[in-house]
Design a protein around this motif. Structure first.
Motif, PDB file in Angstrom:
ATOM      1  N   GLU A 185      -0.264   1.146  -9.675  1.00 23.81           N
ATOM      2  CA  GLU A 185      -1.559   0.475  -9.628  1.00 23.81           C
ATOM      3  C   GLU A 185      -1.438  -1.020  -9.324  1.00 23.81           C
ATOM      4  O   GLU A 185      -2.297  -1.593  -8.652  1.00 23.81           O
ATOM      5  N   SER A 225       0.837  -1.201   0.000  1.00 25.12           N
ATOM      6  CA  SER A 225       0.000   0.000   0.000  1.00 25.12           C
ATOM      7  C   SER A 225       0.874   1.254   0.000  1.00 25.12           C
ATOM      8  O   SER A 225       0.598   2.227  -0.722  1.00 25.12           O
ATOM      9  N   ARG A 284      -1.034  -1.470  -5.714  1.00 21.48           N
ATOM     10  CA  ARG A 284      -2.318  -1.270  -5.041  1.00 21.48           C
ATOM     11  C   ARG A 284      -3.185  -2.523  -5.158  1.00 21.48           C
ATOM     12  O   ARG A 284      -3.895  -2.892  -4.216  1.00 21.48           O
ATOM     13  N   ALA A 324       2.352   1.679  -3.444  1.00 18.46           N
ATOM     14  CA  ALA A 324       1.406   2.222  -4.423  1.00 18.46           C
ATOM     15  C   ALA A 324       1.389   3.744  -4.371  1.00 18.46           C
ATOM     16  O   ALA A 324       1.203   4.422  -5.394  1.00 18.46           O
ATOM     17  N   ALA A 325       1.603   4.311  -3.189  1.00 16.18           N
ATOM     18  CA  ALA A 325       1.618   5.774  -3.043  1.00 16.18           C
ATOM     19  C   ALA A 325       2.958   6.365  -3.456  1.00 16.18           C
ATOM     20  O   ALA A 325       3.014   7.512  -3.926  1.00 16.18           O
TER      21      ALA A 325
END
Length: 402
Positions: free
Chosen positions: A307, A74, A310, A77-78
């Motif tokens: 993506e 997570s 994510r 993903a950022a």
């Protein structure tokens, strides 16, 4: 002259004999409950040992480690271009791999401990059986000492029942044959030994497995053949889920250089013991495929696309994801461990009641004997008073006659 001659006695007690009083039905029930008590206590200990392999809930448990692992994706993903974040993903992945290895090793330790206990149990059972056979021989050849020896034999039979669920069958000669699962371990003066090598309880004569009724032996066998394999299988399911689900998404993703088709976990290691990080990404944070494929394509989506990371992070909330599988394992373990504890507690109460019932027939109650002693003492004192009154009356009559 009143007390002259042979075989004359002056007061005292003449002991004619001693009779051993038992309730055979109560004794049989006590033996059966003792065997079950040995089984429930052993199973409780086994389940508590399995629980130690999964210390939940805690910050060091696998649940927290799995959450941290998906949390790493997570974060990636950022910040897909951040090398520190990529390195953190690999670090958390290795922590998860180590946690799975540790849990699998702890489960194997439970099985190995149970196997060692089976070996010790076979040795103890053989020793007890030999003592029972020797007591059989002594009892059939000694009428005067039979009661004491029979008490000793009953104690040994109870110990053997706790270990193996042994069932005694009295014989007309005064000896007792002892059976385990319908096969004799003691027959008169003969003993048919057990062997526990390799963690399997067998008959030494032909190597066939011992089919033990509810007892310590039965619970140890269940630990080795059922409990540990079931939880190993569930833990392997968590590892396999990680490998297949993460690899499926990772293979479809792109690293910052546009490379695709990379494995995150080694596809050959799909068990909790063998899982490992793939050589495609091990020690190479820049090879983590955080970028999603672009259609039509294939073309590299660019180094800052996250993506696919994510999508891998979203597995944390999947009902069929590794986290869900592990939570199911912990839930099942909690229910089974709690059940084992309750069964052992209930069985302890039942066994204590059976023992009290059996002892109420053949044992000596100190309270009852004290009451009888006091009653006898009071009767003696009353008789003494009667004699004193008679003595006084006789003295009065003699004085009147003078």
């Amino acid at each position: 002259a009143v007390f002259a001659g042979q075989n004359s006695r002056v007061g005292g007690v003449d002991i004619v004999g001693v009779t051993r009083i038992i309730d055979q039905l109560a004794e049989n029930r006590l033996l059966a409950e003792t065997g079950m008590q040995g089984g429930t206590t052993t199973m409780r200990a086994s389940m508590e040992a399995v629980e130690l392999a999964f210390p939940e809930p805690s910050d060091d448990g696998l649940a927290a480690i799995i959450d941290d692992f998906f949390g790493g994706f997570s974060d990636l993903a950022a910040r897909p271009g951040d090398s520190a974040t990529r390195a953190q993903v690999l670090e958390r992945a290795q922590t998860l791999v180590d946690g799975l290895h540790r849990a699998a090793g702890d489960l194997q330790t439970v099985a190995d401990t149970a196997k060692g206990a089976i070996t010790d149990l076979a040795s103890d059972a053989n020793s007890i059986a030999q003592q029972i056979a020797e007591l059989n021989k002594a009892i059939t050849g000694s009428a005067t000492a039979a009661n004491d020896l029979t008490d000793q034999r009953d104690t040994l039979i109870r110990q053997l029942s706790e270990l193996t669920g042994a069932d005694p069958r009295p014989q007309g000669s005064g000896s007792v044959d002892v059976y385990i699962g319908g096969r004799a371990i003691v027959s008169g003066n003969y003993v048919f030994g057990l062997d526990g090598a390799g963690g399997v309880l067998r008959w030494s004569a032909d190597g066939s497995n011992v089919v033990a009724p509810p007892s310590k032996a039965a619970s140890l066998a269940a630990t080795i053949n059922d409990v540990v394999p079931r939880y190993q299988s569930m833990l392997d399911g968590v590892a396999a889920g990680l490998v297949t689900q993460i690899n499926t998404l990772h293979n479809a993703g792109y690293d910052p250089t546009g490379a695709t088709g990379l494995d995150f976990f080694d596809p050959a290691g799909v068990t909790a013991t063998s899982i490992s990080i793939s050589s495609d990404v091990a020690g190479q944070p820049n090879k983590i495929a955080a970028g999603a494929p672009v259609f039509p394509g294939p073309t590299a989506p660019g180094p800052l696309d996250g993506e696919q990371a994510r999508a891998m992070a979203a597995l944390a909330d999947s009902t069929t994801g590794p986290g869900s599988l592990y939570r199911s394992l912990v839930s099942t373990l909690g229910v089974e461990a709690r059940t084992a504890i309750r069964r052992d507690s209930i069985q302890g109460t039942v066994t204590a009641a059976a023992e009290q019932t059996a002892n109420s027939v053949g044992s000596v109650s100190l309270d009852e004997e004290m009451a009888s002693l006091v009653a006898t003492q009071r009767a003696y004192e009353a008789n003494a008073r009667v004699l004193n009154v008679v003595n006084d009356l006789m003295g009065t009559l003699i004085n009147i006659g003078r």
